[in-house]
Enzyme design. Sequence first.
Site, PDB file in Angstrom:
ATOM      1  N   ASN A 108       0.691  -1.226  -0.116  1.00  0.00           N
ATOM      2  CA  ASN A 108       0.140   0.173  -0.114  1.00  0.00           C
ATOM      3  C   ASN A 108       0.886   1.141  -0.053  1.00  0.00           C
ATOM      4  O   ASN A 108       0.212   2.326  -0.247  1.00  0.00           O
ATOM      5  CB  ASN A 108      -0.894  -0.011   1.066  1.00  0.00           C
ATOM      6  CG  ASN A 108      -0.497  -0.039   2.467  1.00  0.00           C
ATOM      7  OD1 ASN A 108       1.014  -0.028   2.728  1.00  0.00           O
ATOM      8  ND2 ASN A 108      -1.084  -0.489   3.678  1.00  0.00           N
ATOM      9  N   HIS A 109       2.171   1.046   0.613  1.00  0.00           N
ATOM     10  CA  HIS A 109       2.866   2.429   0.362  1.00  0.00           C
ATOM     11  C   HIS A 109       3.473   2.561  -1.102  1.00  0.00           C
ATOM     12  O   HIS A 109       4.107   3.788  -1.198  1.00  0.00           O
ATOM     13  CB  HIS A 109       4.138   2.218   1.244  1.00  0.00           C
ATOM     14  CG  HIS A 109       3.679   2.649   2.860  1.00  0.00           C
ATOM     15  ND1 HIS A 109       3.786   3.722   3.242  1.00  0.00           N
ATOM     16  CD2 HIS A 109       2.973   1.988   3.747  1.00  0.00           C
ATOM     17  CE1 HIS A 109       3.564   3.732   4.492  1.00  0.00           C
ATOM     18  NE2 HIS A 109       2.845   2.739   4.857  1.00  0.00           N
TER      19      HIS A 109
END
Length: 354
Positions: A197-198
């Site tokens: 998700n980063h």
Amino acid sequence: MTLQADSAAPPPPLPPPDSAATNGISPTAEETSQPPRPTPPPELRVPIWWPEDGTLSMDWVENLMRCFDWCSRNVPPSELPSVLPVEVFDSLILVASKMLHKEPNCVPVDPFRPTLDDNSTPSDSAAAASVVVVGDVHGQLHDLLFLLRDAGFPSRDRIFVFNGDYVDRGAWGLETFLLLLAWKVFMPHNIYLLRGNHESKYCTSVYGFEKEVMVKYGDKGKHVYRKCLGCFEGLPLASIIAGCVYTAHGGLFRSVTVMPSKRLKGKKNRKINVNHESKILSLGSLEELCKARRSVLDPPWEGPNLIPGDVLWSDPSKNPGLAPNKERGIGLMWGPDCTEEFLKKYQLKNLICS
């Protein structure tokens, strides 16, 4: 809508440079003299160059590892271009991006390779390589270097699956990501890089990676950052290892059902409605995962393309069933019954998420 990546606070800002003078008193010549720039050891080939034929070797990758390690300890961040010129960055990320974009959303990882006989030719028998699954690295270059040396480099007998979150928080997100890309280009079937998700514009602008790149590459920072974002889009979402282990950064995902509506008079084609607003959540299929459009910088939290957001942001729960992930504002919470249903449906034995 508020996206909440993780509970930890973002990294502190970089310290300001030392003042040239204080209290109106001019510094002496001794005070303004700059310390001599450290000289790289003779075994390092600095600056790093790109091979003329574009083919990476073990020697090239190992030199990259040693250069990044030395640079991280001896060279100010703003001088990284003197070690890794932007032209070399461009070549590496272009080749890696093309390779990653060609991989499917859910990558099959096959550890069973034909064994080699005495003449180094494949035989009929097959031996299983070990598979090392690695969670969030988050810019910790030295941890990554230790891991590779301790577990052993990617090889015919050792496969690595990295489960996302290569950047943000740590001070060396760029070097960490580029080193993994170099291994991917060198040994594409022995290392797999999944998306976390980063690896998004939102997270990297909040949790430090964008600022890191701008400090390190200065007036070329926007160019380098933009190229990294484009590469993030190509990272696969999940993998299935040896046909029995499902691996993804977040985890399971919903079904995005497509329902045909009634045919309108005078229209030859049937109108399609995507039932993404339905309050009834059901578990998605691998077929739906493979068809999802992953090339989005920030997966949507509403609309027809919800699967990438679910795969990257969802969390397991002790409560049965599927529910919206209200804490994060995106993705799902899935219960143990969903895990059991998914594993049984696809004859899997385990599920790994980060």
